[in-house]
Design an enzyme around this catalytic site. Structure first.
Site, PDB file in Angstrom:
ATOM      1  N   ASN A 147       0.852  -1.186   0.000  1.00  0.00           N
ATOM      2  CA  ASN A 147       0.000   0.000   0.000  1.00  0.00           C
ATOM      3  C   ASN A 147       0.884   1.230   0.000  1.00  0.00           C
ATOM      4  O   ASN A 147       1.873   1.295   0.732  1.00  0.00           O
ATOM      5  CB  ASN A 147      -0.910   0.032   1.236  1.00  0.00           C
ATOM      6  CG  ASN A 147      -1.892   1.195   1.170  1.00  0.00           C
ATOM      7  OD1 ASN A 147      -2.869   1.150   0.432  1.00  0.00           O
ATOM      8  ND2 ASN A 147      -1.605   2.270   1.899  1.00  0.00           N
ATOM      9  N   GLU A 208      -1.222   0.897  -5.372  1.00  0.00           N
ATOM     10  CA  GLU A 208      -1.195   2.194  -6.045  1.00  0.00           C
ATOM     11  C   GLU A 208      -0.042   2.260  -7.051  1.00  0.00           C
ATOM     12  O   GLU A 208      -0.097   2.978  -8.046  1.00  0.00           O
ATOM     13  CB  GLU A 208      -1.032   3.314  -5.000  1.00  0.00           C
ATOM     14  CG  GLU A 208      -2.270   3.583  -4.152  1.00  0.00           C
ATOM     15  CD  GLU A 208      -2.406   2.650  -2.958  1.00  0.00           C
ATOM     16  OE1 GLU A 208      -3.375   2.790  -2.192  1.00  0.00           O
ATOM     17  OE2 GLU A 208      -1.556   1.745  -2.812  1.00  0.00           O
ATOM     18  N   ASP A 254      -3.291  22.159   7.807  1.00  0.00           N
ATOM     19  CA  ASP A 254      -3.467  21.115   6.781  1.00  0.00           C
ATOM     20  C   ASP A 254      -4.321  21.616   5.626  1.00  0.00           C
ATOM     21  O   ASP A 254      -4.480  22.810   5.441  1.00  0.00           O
ATOM     22  CB  ASP A 254      -4.092  19.864   7.446  1.00  0.00           C
ATOM     23  CG  ASP A 254      -3.695  18.585   6.706  1.00  0.00           C
ATOM     24  OD1 ASP A 254      -3.091  17.702   7.288  1.00  0.00           O
ATOM     25  OD2 ASP A 254      -3.990  18.516   5.501  1.00  0.00           O
TER      26      ASP A 254
HETATM   27  C1  FMN Z   1      -0.589  15.978  -0.001  1.00  0.00           C
HETATM   28  C2  FMN Z   1      -1.370  14.917   0.760  1.00  0.00           C
HETATM   29  C3  FMN Z   1      -1.189  14.774   2.116  1.00  0.00           C
HETATM   30  C4  FMN Z   1      -1.874  13.769   2.813  1.00  0.00           C
HETATM   31  N1  FMN Z   1      -1.641  13.607   4.139  1.00  0.00           N
HETATM   32  C5  FMN Z   1      -2.212  12.565   4.795  1.00  0.00           C
HETATM   33  C6  FMN Z   1      -1.882  12.303   6.170  1.00  0.00           C
HETATM   34  O1  FMN Z   1      -1.081  13.014   6.780  1.00  0.00           O
HETATM   35  N2  FMN Z   1      -2.449  11.206   6.754  1.00  0.00           N
HETATM   36  C7  FMN Z   1      -3.328  10.378   6.075  1.00  0.00           C
HETATM   37  O2  FMN Z   1      -3.762   9.402   6.646  1.00  0.00           O
HETATM   38  N3  FMN Z   1      -3.696  10.626   4.785  1.00  0.00           N
HETATM   39  C8  FMN Z   1      -3.140  11.678   4.144  1.00  0.00           C
HETATM   40  N4  FMN Z   1      -3.442  11.907   2.829  1.00  0.00           N
HETATM   41  C9  FMN Z   1      -4.495  11.106   2.183  1.00  0.00           C
HETATM   42  C10 FMN Z   1      -4.056   9.725   1.758  1.00  0.00           C
HETATM   43  O3  FMN Z   1      -2.813   9.658   1.225  1.00  0.00           O
HETATM   44  C11 FMN Z   1      -5.078   9.252   0.751  1.00  0.00           C
HETATM   45  O4  FMN Z   1      -6.343   9.364   1.221  1.00  0.00           O
HETATM   46  C12 FMN Z   1      -4.870   7.874   0.296  1.00  0.00           C
HETATM   47  O5  FMN Z   1      -5.705   7.724  -0.746  1.00  0.00           O
HETATM   48  C13 FMN Z   1      -5.162   6.834   1.323  1.00  0.00           C
HETATM   49  O6  FMN Z   1      -5.157   5.645   0.612  1.00  0.00           O
HETATM   50  P1  FMN Z   1      -5.160   4.215   1.298  1.00  0.00           P
HETATM   51  O7  FMN Z   1      -6.433   4.105   2.046  1.00  0.00           O
HETATM   52  O8  FMN Z   1      -5.073   3.277   0.124  1.00  0.00           O
HETATM   53  O9  FMN Z   1      -3.968   4.155   2.157  1.00  0.00           O
HETATM   54  C14 FMN Z   1      -2.789  12.926   2.127  1.00  0.00           C
HETATM   55  C15 FMN Z   1      -2.974  13.074   0.751  1.00  0.00           C
HETATM   56  C16 FMN Z   1      -2.277  14.066   0.075  1.00  0.00           C
HETATM   57  C17 FMN Z   1      -2.499  14.202  -1.405  1.00  0.00           C
END
Ligand code: FMN
Length: 449
Positions: A147, A208, A254
């Site tokens: 992931n 991803e 944020d």
């Molecule tokens: C610039 C940016 C910063 C992010 N920061 C966080 C974070 O600090 N913590 C978090 O859990 N998700 C954060 N996200 C969102 C996750 O990366 C995103 O929702 C991702 O799709 C989660 O996918 P998953 O459920 O497959 O892990 C961020 C996304 C972006 C684009």
């Protein structure tokens, strides 16, 4: 297109700003990037290493990589208005990313490495400390595999970070499944197509990085300290363990440009850092255009796909006014009287953090807020087209939502069906009543002496 190639491409086009004056990583660089938001900026001399104003970092810093739809089009090799369809295709058909023996991301190897040698920025005075904001965290979930996702990372000292893990997402779920420490790899300075893919939320079991490879070639190399795989074209790779030790993380400004609260979050211990010889550190400004594009754009294809299951969706747009996360406009080719209502419910399925959505007809430009408002003003009736869903799982970034530590935040959700109402089963009896009657556009030149 790795960072080096991106810099060449934007230099050729005259888009890049070079800053040769020494700039501090403590507040100053963020302020300069803020003033140039929307532009790619390369800071060639960054100081403030180890908290000493005179100490220069060995690495240049790039901001603004993801701050313009044109950059994404450049990275994907398509026109800006085709990006959604490229993402939707890659999301629908991920391609297994090939594993290669070695990559530029491991030209230099440091054990255990020193996080204070990397230009983590302090962005806002109230932030808890220096943060990495464009870092992709890779873990292997015991059930669903590799992931990749973004996590903001607070630097605690030369070897430890505190990571913000939003509950129930991929990294958080994998971490909760394992008793001991979870091997982790953190990549900084990634090609734009990999950043886009990492901010998508595919079904469990879909990596991803395979979505990234469906967008552009994404060779992977094995890590040096675990069986994790990382993009060979990364500028930096930090290898270590996601522990069950907690530390204070936040406050932090944020996505919604509001201060996110302090929480106890897991500590990551780093025991190996690898990087390119001339690595460039990518820093994105929280809450500004890069953050907004990377948060919002990957959700447009998932909304598009979900709405197409119940109606004919032509396009979907996560709007900047909704912090590029909480608001969307969906454009449909209406075939049934209640297509608007179905599209609203589907949009919330396509993006779990969505709070408000407006559905418009194909004659409305969904990228033009004034046109969308015009559709609401002339085609929407609250008694018929307003759909409210109270107390739904929602974004932890919405200060007005209900936040309970350790639980998913909750919020009321609302959809507006701003499509032309059908008063007959086959369509509106007077569609012309809802059409904008533009006056002929003439050239005023001859009338101006
Ligand atoms: C610039 C940016 C910063 C992010 N920061 C966080 C974070 O600090 N913590 C978090 O859990 N998700 C954060 N996200 C969102 C996750 O990366 C995103 O929702 C991702 O799709 C989660 O996918 P998953 O459920 O497959 O892990 C961020 C996304 C972006 C684009």
């Amino acid at each position: 297109m790795n960072l080096q190639a991106f810099i060449e491409a934007v230099t050729e086009r005259g888009w890049l700003f070079n800053v040769d004056k020494p700039v501090s990583s403590v507040l100053e660089l963020a302020a300069v990037a803020y003033a140039l938001d929307g532009k790619p900026v390369l800071f060639n001399k960054v100081v403030g290493r180890k908290g000493e104003a005179g100490q220069t970092y060995d690495f240049r810093v790039l901001t603004g990589l993801a701050a313009d739809r044109r950059h994404f089009a450049l990275a994907l090799g398509c026109a800006p208005d085709q990006i959604l369809f490229r993402l939707a295709e890659a999301f629908r058909q991920p391609q297994p990313a090939p594993v290669v023996g070695e990559g530029p991301c491991q030209e230099v190897v440091e054990r255990p490495g020193d996080l204070e040698a990397l230009p983590f920025l302090k962005h806002w005075p109230d932030d808890a400390g220096p943060y990495a904001t464009a870092a992709i965290v890779l873990v292997r979930d015991p059930d669903t595999g590799l992931n990749a996702s973004f996590h903001r990372l607070l630097r605690l000292d030369a070897h430890r970070l505190a990571a913000r893990l939003v509950e129930r997402r991929g990294t958080d779920s994998a971490w909760r499944k394992v008793q001991g420490d979870l091997p982790v790899a953190i990549c900084i300075g990634l090609p734009l197509h990999v950043l886009l893919a990492a901010s998508m939320a595919p079904a469990p079991g879909v990596s991803e990085l395979d979505i990234a490879h469906a967008l552009q070639p994404t060779p992977l190399v094995p890590c040096l300290t675990s069986d994790l795989l990382v993009p060979a074209e990364a500028e930096f790779v930090l290898e270590g363990h996601l522990t069950h030790t907690l530390a204070a993380e936040g406050p932090f400004v944020d996505l919604t440009e509001t201060i996110d609260i302090e929480r106890q979050q897991p500590v990551i211990a780093i025991d190996c850092i690898t990087h390119r010889r001339d690595a460039i550190y990518h820093a994105l400004l929280p809450g500004q255009l890069e953050h907004k594009f990377l948060m919002g754009m990957p959700k447009e294809p998932t909304i598009y796909a979900a709405v197409n299951e119940v109606a004919t969706c032509l396009n979907a747009h996560i709007t900047p006014g909704g912090a590029s996360w909480l608001h969307a406009v969906v454009q449909i080719d209406k075939q049934q009287p209640d297509d608007g209502a179905r599209a609203i419910a589907a949009a919330f399925r396509g993006h779990g953090s969505l709070k408000h959505v407006v559905v418009v007809d194909k004659d409305i430009d969904l990228f033009n807020p004034a046109e969308v408002e015009w559709a609401i003003a002339t085609r929407f009736q609250a008694g018929r087209g307003l759909h409210v869903f109270p107390n739904q799982p929602s974004s932890s970034l919405d200060p007005s939502a209900t936040h309970t530590p350790g639980q998913k935040s909750r919020s009321d959700k609302m959809g507006l069906d701003a499509t032309i109402p059908w008063d007959t089963p086959t369509g509106p009896s007077h569609p012309d009543h809802f059409q904008r009657v533009p006056l002929p556009r003439i050239d005023p030149g001859p009338y101006l002496s």
